[in-house]
Design a protein around this motif. Structure first.
Motif, PDB file in Angstrom:
ATOM      1  N   GLY A   1      71.495   6.456  31.887  1.00 50.92           N
ATOM      2  CA  GLY A   1      70.345   7.251  32.313  1.00 50.92           C
ATOM      3  C   GLY A   1      69.139   6.459  32.716  1.00 50.92           C
ATOM      4  O   GLY A   1      68.085   7.035  33.008  1.00 50.92           O
ATOM      5  N   ASP A   2      69.272   5.120  32.773  1.00 48.82           N
ATOM      6  CA  ASP A   2      68.106   4.289  33.066  1.00 48.82           C
ATOM      7  C   ASP A   2      67.653   4.368  34.519  1.00 48.82           C
ATOM      8  O   ASP A   2      66.463   4.201  34.804  1.00 48.82           O
ATOM      9  CB  ASP A   2      68.411   2.825  32.716  1.00 48.82           C
ATOM     10  CG  ASP A   2      68.163   2.539  31.250  1.00 48.82           C
ATOM     11  OD1 ASP A   2      68.328   1.389  30.830  1.00 48.82           O
ATOM     12  OD2 ASP A   2      67.797   3.496  30.522  1.00 48.82           O
TER      13      ASP A   2
ATOM     14  N   SER B   1      69.263  14.131  35.270  1.00 51.79           N
ATOM     15  CA  SER B   1      69.132  13.563  33.933  1.00 51.79           C
ATOM     16  C   SER B   1      70.457  13.730  33.204  1.00 51.79           C
ATOM     17  O   SER B   1      71.349  14.425  33.685  1.00 51.79           O
ATOM     18  CB  SER B   1      68.007  14.250  33.152  1.00 51.79           C
ATOM     19  OG  SER B   1      68.292  15.629  32.979  1.00 51.79           O
ATOM     20  N   ARG B   2      70.571  13.069  32.066  1.00 52.70           N
ATOM     21  CA  ARG B   2      71.789  13.220  31.267  1.00 52.70           C
ATOM     22  C   ARG B   2      71.450  13.069  29.798  1.00 52.70           C
ATOM     23  O   ARG B   2      70.499  12.378  29.436  1.00 52.70           O
ATOM     24  CB  ARG B   2      72.851  12.201  31.691  1.00 52.70           C
ATOM     25  CG  ARG B   2      72.504  10.765  31.417  1.00 52.70           C
ATOM     26  CD  ARG B   2      73.528   9.825  32.089  1.00 52.70           C
ATOM     27  NE  ARG B   2      74.853   9.979  31.519  1.00 52.70           N
ATOM     28  CZ  ARG B   2      75.966   9.467  32.088  1.00 52.70           C
ATOM     29  NH1 ARG B   2      75.879   8.788  33.228  1.00 52.70           N
ATOM     30  NH2 ARG B   2      77.142   9.634  31.512  1.00 52.70           N
ATOM     31  N   ASP B   3      72.261  13.715  28.976  1.00 54.78           N
ATOM     32  CA  ASP B   3      72.148  13.622  27.529  1.00 54.78           C
ATOM     33  C   ASP B   3      73.526  13.232  27.020  1.00 54.78           C
ATOM     34  O   ASP B   3      74.408  14.082  26.874  1.00 54.78           O
ATOM     35  CB  ASP B   3      71.692  14.965  26.948  1.00 54.78           C
ATOM     36  CG  ASP B   3      71.459  14.892  25.459  1.00 54.78           C
ATOM     37  OD1 ASP B   3      71.951  13.957  24.804  1.00 54.78           O
ATOM     38  OD2 ASP B   3      70.782  15.797  24.931  1.00 54.78           O
TER      39      ASP B   3
ATOM     40  N   MET C   1      75.251  16.338  31.892  1.00 57.71           N
ATOM     41  CA  MET C   1      74.330  15.893  32.931  1.00 57.71           C
ATOM     42  C   MET C   1      73.647  17.130  33.507  1.00 57.71           C
ATOM     43  O   MET C   1      74.243  18.215  33.524  1.00 57.71           O
ATOM     44  CB  MET C   1      75.101  15.156  34.031  1.00 57.71           C
ATOM     45  CG  MET C   1      74.257  14.771  35.229  1.00 57.71           C
ATOM     46  SD  MET C   1      75.189  13.906  36.503  1.00 57.71           S
ATOM     47  CE  MET C   1      76.324  15.169  37.071  1.00 57.71           C
ATOM     48  N   TYR C   2      72.429  16.949  33.993  1.00 57.15           N
ATOM     49  CA  TYR C   2      71.662  18.068  34.520  1.00 57.15           C
ATOM     50  C   TYR C   2      71.116  17.753  35.906  1.00 57.15           C
ATOM     51  O   TYR C   2      70.931  16.593  36.275  1.00 57.15           O
ATOM     52  CB  TYR C   2      70.474  18.387  33.597  1.00 57.15           C
ATOM     53  CG  TYR C   2      70.867  18.638  32.168  1.00 57.15           C
ATOM     54  CD1 TYR C   2      70.812  17.614  31.219  1.00 57.15           C
ATOM     55  CD2 TYR C   2      71.312  19.891  31.753  1.00 57.15           C
ATOM     56  CE1 TYR C   2      71.184  17.831  29.902  1.00 57.15           C
ATOM     57  CE2 TYR C   2      71.674  20.115  30.432  1.00 57.15           C
ATOM     58  CZ  TYR C   2      71.612  19.074  29.518  1.00 57.15           C
ATOM     59  OH  TYR C   2      71.980  19.310  28.217  1.00 57.15           O
TER      60      TYR C   2
ATOM     61  N   ILE D   1      73.132   9.107  38.660  1.00 62.90           N
ATOM     62  CA  ILE D   1      72.459   8.502  37.514  1.00 62.90           C
ATOM     63  C   ILE D   1      73.389   7.508  36.850  1.00 62.90           C
ATOM     64  O   ILE D   1      74.609   7.717  36.802  1.00 62.90           O
ATOM     65  CB  ILE D   1      72.008   9.606  36.527  1.00 62.90           C
ATOM     66  CG1 ILE D   1      71.063   9.054  35.463  1.00 62.90           C
ATOM     67  CG2 ILE D   1      73.195  10.336  35.911  1.00 62.90           C
ATOM     68  CD1 ILE D   1      70.328  10.153  34.683  1.00 62.90           C
TER      69      ILE D   1
ATOM     70  N   ARG E   1      68.542  25.186  37.332  1.00 65.68           N
ATOM     71  CA  ARG E   1      68.965  24.001  36.602  1.00 65.68           C
ATOM     72  C   ARG E   1      70.476  24.018  36.488  1.00 65.68           C
ATOM     73  O   ARG E   1      71.039  24.923  35.864  1.00 65.68           O
ATOM     74  CB  ARG E   1      68.353  23.962  35.215  1.00 65.68           C
ATOM     75  CG  ARG E   1      68.592  22.654  34.471  1.00 65.68           C
ATOM     76  CD  ARG E   1      68.255  22.811  33.012  1.00 65.68           C
ATOM     77  NE  ARG E   1      68.092  21.536  32.332  1.00 65.68           N
ATOM     78  CZ  ARG E   1      68.181  21.383  31.010  1.00 65.68           C
ATOM     79  NH1 ARG E   1      68.422  22.431  30.251  1.00 65.68           N
ATOM     80  NH2 ARG E   1      68.011  20.199  30.461  1.00 65.68           N
TER      81      ARG E   1
ATOM     82  N   SER F   1      68.096   6.404  38.441  1.00 65.43           N
ATOM     83  CA  SER F   1      68.580   7.562  39.181  1.00 65.43           C
ATOM     84  C   SER F   1      68.316   7.359  40.666  1.00 65.43           C
ATOM     85  O   SER F   1      67.424   6.594  41.056  1.00 65.43           O
ATOM     86  CB  SER F   1      67.906   8.837  38.676  1.00 65.43           C
ATOM     87  OG  SER F   1      66.498   8.720  38.737  1.00 65.43           O
TER      88      SER F   1
ATOM     89  N   THR G   1      65.526  16.655  40.097  1.00 56.78           N
ATOM     90  CA  THR G   1      65.531  15.621  39.064  1.00 56.78           C
ATOM     91  C   THR G   1      66.866  15.627  38.348  1.00 56.78           C
ATOM     92  O   THR G   1      67.284  16.659  37.814  1.00 56.78           O
ATOM     93  CB  THR G   1      64.410  15.850  38.044  1.00 56.78           C
ATOM     94  OG1 THR G   1      63.137  15.872  38.712  1.00 56.78           O
ATOM     95  CG2 THR G   1      64.402  14.723  37.009  1.00 56.78           C
TER      96      THR G   1
END
Length: 125
Positions: A54-55, A70-72, A78-79, A50, A18, A57, A68
């Motif tokens: 984050g809606d 993703s982001r927070d 971001m990941y 993304i 990750r 990708s 995959t």
């Protein structure tokens, strides 16, 4: 905005890693973000991207179904979750960003104007 990628390492084929990309400030939430990679002797290539919220990708065909993104935005991070890793995934992985509120994210690295230092991912067979 400054970006810092981390999480790379050495893993056997079939394993997982990750990656994280930490942004320097909260306004990073107004940026589209992406992951690119570069293997020795090859050009930098798009991996995943993304939208600012984050809606949506987007993925390169070579990683679709295995990676995959993703982001927070609350954590300015971001990941990239990478599963079923293959030796051909070995590369230096970079995170990047450009300011955008669009629902579409560009795959062209020339569009991105903020880059972090790479984190090395090595997958052994």
């Amino acid at each position: 905005v400054q970006l810092q990628a981390s999480g790379g390492g050495l893993v056997q084929a079939g394993g997982s890693l990750r990656l994280s990309c930490a942004a320097s400030r909260r306004t990073a939430s107004s940026y589209a973000m992406g992951w690119f990679r570069q293997a020795p002797g090859k050009e930098r290539e798009f991996v995943a991207a993304i939208t600012w919220n984050g809606d949506k990708s987007y993925y390169a065909d070579s990683v679709k179904g295995r990676f995959t993104i993703s982001r927070d935005n609350a954590k300015n991070t971001m990941y990239l979750q990478m599963n079923s890793l293959k030796p051909e995934d070995t590369a230096l992985y970079y995170c990047a960003a450009y300011r955008s509120y669009s629902g579409y994210v560009n795959r062209d690295p020339n569009v991105y104007d903020h880059w972090g230092r790479g984190t090395q991912v090595t997958v052994s067979s």
